[in-house]
Structures are given as structure tokens and as C-alpha cells.
Scaffold this motif. Structure first.
Motif, PDB file in Angstrom:
ATOM      1  N   GLN A   1       0.797  -1.247   0.042  1.00 21.15           N
ATOM      2  CA  GLN A   1       0.168  -0.027  -0.012  1.00 21.15           C
ATOM      3  C   GLN A   1       0.927   1.053  -0.131  1.00 21.15           C
ATOM      4  O   GLN A   1       1.791   1.349   0.809  1.00 21.15           O
ATOM      5  CB  GLN A   1      -0.911  -0.022   1.236  1.00 21.15           C
ATOM      6  CG  GLN A   1      -1.756  -1.055   1.252  1.00 21.15           C
ATOM      7  CD  GLN A   1      -2.475  -1.117   2.779  1.00 21.15           C
ATOM      8  OE1 GLN A   1      -3.415  -0.277   2.899  1.00 21.15           O
ATOM      9  NE2 GLN A   1      -2.258  -2.091   3.626  1.00 21.15           N
TER      10      GLN A   1
ATOM     11  N   THR B   1       5.008   3.574   2.410  1.00 23.01           N
ATOM     12  CA  THR B   1       4.508   2.452   1.784  1.00 23.01           C
ATOM     13  C   THR B   1       4.625   1.314   3.016  1.00 23.01           C
ATOM     14  O   THR B   1       5.403   1.185   3.926  1.00 23.01           O
ATOM     15  CB  THR B   1       5.699   1.772   0.900  1.00 23.01           C
ATOM     16  OG1 THR B   1       5.661   2.874  -0.471  1.00 23.01           O
ATOM     17  CG2 THR B   1       5.200   0.502   0.291  1.00 23.01           C
ATOM     18  N   ILE B   2       3.404   0.681   2.948  1.00 18.12           N
ATOM     19  CA  ILE B   2       3.254  -0.451   3.801  1.00 18.12           C
ATOM     20  C   ILE B   2       3.174  -1.853   3.261  1.00 18.12           C
ATOM     21  O   ILE B   2       2.158  -1.791   2.453  1.00 18.12           O
ATOM     22  CB  ILE B   2       1.822  -0.104   4.729  1.00 18.12           C
ATOM     23  CG1 ILE B   2       1.725   1.147   5.220  1.00 18.12           C
ATOM     24  CG2 ILE B   2       1.446  -1.418   5.611  1.00 18.12           C
ATOM     25  CD1 ILE B   2       0.490   1.445   5.964  1.00 18.12           C
TER      26      ILE B   2
ATOM     27  N   ASP C   1       6.785  -5.176   6.068  1.00 17.50           N
ATOM     28  CA  ASP C   1       7.680  -3.793   6.493  1.00 17.50           C
ATOM     29  C   ASP C   1       6.804  -2.467   6.199  1.00 17.50           C
ATOM     30  O   ASP C   1       5.938  -2.686   5.542  1.00 17.50           O
ATOM     31  CB  ASP C   1       8.803  -3.811   6.023  1.00 17.50           C
ATOM     32  CG  ASP C   1       9.719  -5.171   6.311  1.00 17.50           C
ATOM     33  OD1 ASP C   1       9.545  -5.378   7.466  1.00 17.50           O
ATOM     34  OD2 ASP C   1      10.521  -5.482   5.599  1.00 17.50           O
ATOM     35  N   ILE C   2       7.334  -1.601   7.006  1.00 14.97           N
ATOM     36  CA  ILE C   2       6.831  -0.143   6.696  1.00 14.97           C
ATOM     37  C   ILE C   2       7.824   0.830   6.295  1.00 14.97           C
ATOM     38  O   ILE C   2       9.031   0.682   6.915  1.00 14.97           O
ATOM     39  CB  ILE C   2       5.753   0.098   7.737  1.00 14.97           C
ATOM     40  CG1 ILE C   2       5.131   1.534   7.423  1.00 14.97           C
ATOM     41  CG2 ILE C   2       6.656   0.433   9.152  1.00 14.97           C
ATOM     42  CD1 ILE C   2       4.053   1.908   8.725  1.00 14.97           C
TER      43      ILE C   2
ATOM     44  N   THR D   1      11.145   3.160   9.210  1.00 10.64           N
ATOM     45  CA  THR D   1      11.153   2.059   8.337  1.00 10.64           C
ATOM     46  C   THR D   1      11.394   0.674   9.195  1.00 10.64           C
ATOM     47  O   THR D   1      11.876   0.623  10.706  1.00 10.64           O
ATOM     48  CB  THR D   1      12.599   2.049   7.638  1.00 10.64           C
ATOM     49  OG1 THR D   1      13.630   2.131   8.766  1.00 10.64           O
ATOM     50  CG2 THR D   1      12.672   3.168   6.867  1.00 10.64           C
TER      51      THR D   1
ATOM     52  N   HIS E   1       6.506  -3.848  10.943  1.00 15.49           N
ATOM     53  CA  HIS E   1       5.205  -3.398  11.489  1.00 15.49           C
ATOM     54  C   HIS E   1       5.210  -3.200  12.951  1.00 15.49           C
ATOM     55  O   HIS E   1       5.042  -2.192  13.607  1.00 15.49           O
ATOM     56  CB  HIS E   1       3.970  -4.039  10.913  1.00 15.49           C
ATOM     57  CG  HIS E   1       3.509  -3.988   9.489  1.00 15.49           C
ATOM     58  ND1 HIS E   1       2.843  -5.104   8.920  1.00 15.49           N
ATOM     59  CD2 HIS E   1       3.980  -3.222   8.447  1.00 15.49           C
ATOM     60  CE1 HIS E   1       2.694  -4.847   7.495  1.00 15.49           C
ATOM     61  NE2 HIS E   1       3.802  -3.778   7.129  1.00 15.49           N
TER      62      HIS E   1
END
Length: 201
Positions: free
Chosen positions: A106, A124-125, A129-130, A170, A173
Motif C-alpha cells: 500500500q 509504503t506499507i 515492513d513499513i 522503516t 510493522h
């Protein structure tokens, strides 16, 4: 509604699901594998939405907004404007931005105003990871719910103002790495006072 060249167009629709309402229109183009939903969404609780794949539970977030959602073989693309609602006891308005879903990734670019402050975020998800950046400006400590401070171990709400906070995050989650800078002014708490301070974290 109307049917032309294999495309179905529906206008003036009124839909209710649980406590959520939608008023607007929809277009479906089966040959191109495309659809589009445009209108006004009311009282949507995001935490109650069905998941597209296994993912952590979402925080309760109640929102109403004007939306434009497009589905294609590539994925989903959404645009939100004039959004308002509540998140963790905080009322917000002026929510707007874009959201893209391709595969399990996403991409978000959003802005919102709440508790007297303004927040913008983009990133970005992924499935695990995010990665993104956020900027918060003009937040008065007294506008933050007392339960938030108690969750941080502070029984008494401090006085002060967060002028700016810029953060980069970074990683996974559950425990992303966060770094950034902040400028606070007119802080007073537990006998400690200072006019301004620049912080790094």
C-alpha cells in the motif's frame, strides 16, 4: 442506471452496511476488468472492514469523506477529500490524500488536521515492513487526551507546544525504526520548565 458499450453505470445509489452509508455512483466495465466507485461515505469504521489478506488488527478509526475508488487488474487506487472522524479519542477533519494498493503493498500520501495540529504522511506499507515519513506541526500538549499521557507514564498532562516534528520510519510493522527531529516550546512539567528545545531521536 445505464448500459452502453458493455459498460454499466449506476447513479444516485444509496447503500447501507452496518452503520456505514454510501451515496453516489458506480461504473463497471467487465471487458476492461475495471470498476469505479464515487460518492460520499458516512460513518465507516475501518477496523471492521474485511481483510484482503492476513494482517494485524487496525486501530478503531471512524471516518466520513468524499471518495473516489478505482479497481483495475493492476490493483486499487483511492482518493479521499473532506474527510472527518475520530481516532483514539481525537476528533479530526480536513482529511485528504491518495491510497494505492498493488499486490500486498500500500502506498499512502495523506494529510489531516486534528487537536489543533496538522499532520502529513507518505510512505509504503508492505506485507511485513513499513517505510515512510511524517510531519506534525502546531500540537498543544493540552489538546492530547489524558489517557495518552497516562499510557506514557505521566499522570499529569504537561504544558507546552510541539512546533514541529519530522520523523522517518522503516522496518517491521510491530517495531519499526524511527528517527527524526522535534522543536518544542513553553514546556512545563513536574517542576521542569524551558522556553524551547530542539530534540533528536
Amino acid at each position: 442506471g445505464a448500459l452502453a458499450a458493455g459498460r454499466v453505470t449506476l447513479t444516485g445509489a444509496q447503500v447501507a452496511w452496518r452503520k456505514t452509508t454510501f451515496a453516489g455512483g458506480m461504473m463497471v466495465d467487465p471487458a476492461a476488468h475495471r470498476w469505479r466507485l464515487t460518492g460520499s461515505l458516512g460513518q465507516l469504521e475501518l477496523a471492521e472492514l474485511p481483510r484482503l489478506w492476513p494482517m494485524p488488527a487496525l486501530d478503531p478509526l471512524l471516518v466520513s469523506a468524499d471518495i473516489d475508488l478505482l479497481g483495475t487488474p493492476r490493483g486499487l487506487e483511492g482518493r479521499v477529500a473532506r474527510g472527518r472522524g475520530a481516532w483514539r479519542e481525537v476528533q479530526f477533519d480536513s482529511l485528504g490524500g491518495t491510497w494505492i494498493l498493488i499486490g500486498h503493498a500500500q502506498t499512502i500520501d495523506a494529510r489531516v488536521r486534528g487537536a489543533g495540529a496538522s499532520l502529513s504522511a507518505r510512505g509504503t506499507i508492505g506485507a511485513r515492513d513499513i517505510a515512510g515519513v511524517a510531519r506534525l506541526t502546531g500540537l498543544e500538549a493540552g489538546r492530547i487526551p489524558g489517557s495518552w499521557w497516562r499510557g506514557l507514564g505521566l499522570d499529569v498532562t504537561p504544558a507546552g507546544r510541539l512546533e514541529t516534528l519530522d520523523a522517518q520510519f522503516t522496518g517491521p510493522h510491530a517495531r519499526p525504526t524511527v528517527k527524526g527531529t522535534a522543536l518544542v516550546t513553553d514546556v512545563s512539567h513536574a517542576g521542569m520548565e524551558f522556553d524551547h528545545a530542539a530534540l533528536g531521536f
